[in-house]
Scaffold this active site. Structure first.
Site, PDB file in Angstrom:
ATOM      1  N   GLY A  20      26.120  54.008  37.784  1.00  0.00           N
ATOM      2  CA  GLY A  20      25.468  55.015  36.523  1.00  0.00           C
ATOM      3  C   GLY A  20      26.823  55.671  36.002  1.00  0.00           C
ATOM      4  O   GLY A  20      26.755  56.006  34.823  1.00  0.00           O
ATOM      5  N   ASP A 132      29.640  59.813  50.648  1.00  0.00           N
ATOM      6  CA  ASP A 132      28.992  58.626  50.326  1.00  0.00           C
ATOM      7  C   ASP A 132      29.368  57.557  50.869  1.00  0.00           C
ATOM      8  O   ASP A 132      29.328  56.509  50.042  1.00  0.00           O
ATOM      9  CB  ASP A 132      28.990  58.498  48.816  1.00  0.00           C
TER      10      ASP A 132
END
Length: 307
Positions: A20, A132
């Site tokens: 993204g 993450d």
């Protein structure tokens, strides 16, 4: 964005992947005869100063880490207004690729997580919570001796621990992220311990710790013990489940403690409780001498009294 055919002495080969916020390209350094990866910020974000700052901060963090188990950054630059940085190329893909054939053998899982834990521990020493960690962000690179090295990558959502207590944005991948990440409250390095545990659980069993989105973290529960869902030695159960504890206070305190317990489980040993140190020979001797002195003094005093 398609980066130029050439970036200085680097020659573009192919696109590796896109997300993204950024795209990663494979280039070849013709002078050093070596492949490198180039990460470029996506066009739609390149005009956002805050996003550009975060992108470049990722490069700075990776540069400072300077670890064999963290992706290294060699250079930064800008092409037609789009920032990029040059980094290590992982020629063996990522840990996610290993899951294509189902569960991974326990001894291989222990090796992978030990290496990943070393990289995560380096980031923690620099005051960085990754936030993450997942199989796709654990890259694999060939070593000269024919082995495989794990590289922790993609710190796009990482943030200094100093500022983490004021974090309000929810980031991470729900199947691996710690429950406290969904609340936006302060985090510490035990969030990454949870993620490492979730990766280990997935590798050992072929199953995710949890399905669903952020909502699944509202009422977190422990998954079944690994040995109940896959042919995994029961010695791994307590180690993995402690890493995955919903309450951070119940987890291993840091990545080295977790991976040390994994290695003990692989050897069939009971892991030593975190934070408990075995007394060294020095304190034992001093204590013994103190007891002897007290006993001698008591005996001497009693003898004197009876004379």
């Amino acid at each position: 964005m398609s980066l130029p055919e050439r970036l200085g002495r680097l020659r573009r080969i192919d696109r590796i992947g896109a997300g993204g916020f950024a795209t990663v390209w494979l280039y070849h350094d013709d002078e050093l005869d070596s492949p490198v990866a180039v990460k470029a910020l996506a066009d739609n974000w390149a005009q956002r100063t805050d996003v550009c700052d975060r992108f470049l901060e990722e490069a700075r963090i990776l540069r400072r880490a300077d670890s064999d188990h963290v992706v290294r950054v060699y250079d930064i630059g800008e092409a037609d207004g789009t920032p990029y940085f040059v980094m290590s190329y992982a020629d063996r893909g990522s840990v996610a690729d290993l899951l294509a054939d189902g569960p991974v053998p326990p001894e291989q899982v222990v090796d992978l997580l030990t290496q990943a834990g070393e990289g995560v521990a380096v980031l923690h020493r620099h005051g960085i919570i990754h936030r993450d960690i997942k199989p796709q962000n654990l890259l694999l690179r060939s070593t000269p001796d024919g082995g495989v090295r794990v590289l922790v990558a993609d710190l796009g959502v990482a943030k200094a621990m100093l500022h983490a207590s004021g974090l309000t944005q929810v980031v991470g991948t729900p199947s691996y992220m710690a429950p406290e990440q969904a609340t936006g409250i302060g985090l510490d390095l035990r969030a990454d311990v949870h993620a490492l545990g979730a990766v280990g659980y997935h590798l050992l069993t072929g199953r995710l710790v949890r399905d669903g989105g952020i909502g699944a973290l509202a009422t977190p529960v422990l998954p079944p013990a690994p040995s109940r869902v896959a042919p995994v030695p029961a010695s791994y159960d307590a180690v993995l489940l402690r890493a995955l504890a919903p309450d951070p206070a119940d987890r291993w305190p840091d990545a080295p403690s977790f991976t040390a317990a994994l290695r003990a489980a692989a050897a069939g040993e009971a892991p030593e409780p975190a934070g408990v140190e075995r007394p060294g020979i020095g304190p034992v001797l001093l204590w013994s001498l103190l007891v002897l002195v007290v006993c001698f003094g008591a005996a001497y005093g009693l003898t004197t009294l009876l004379q």
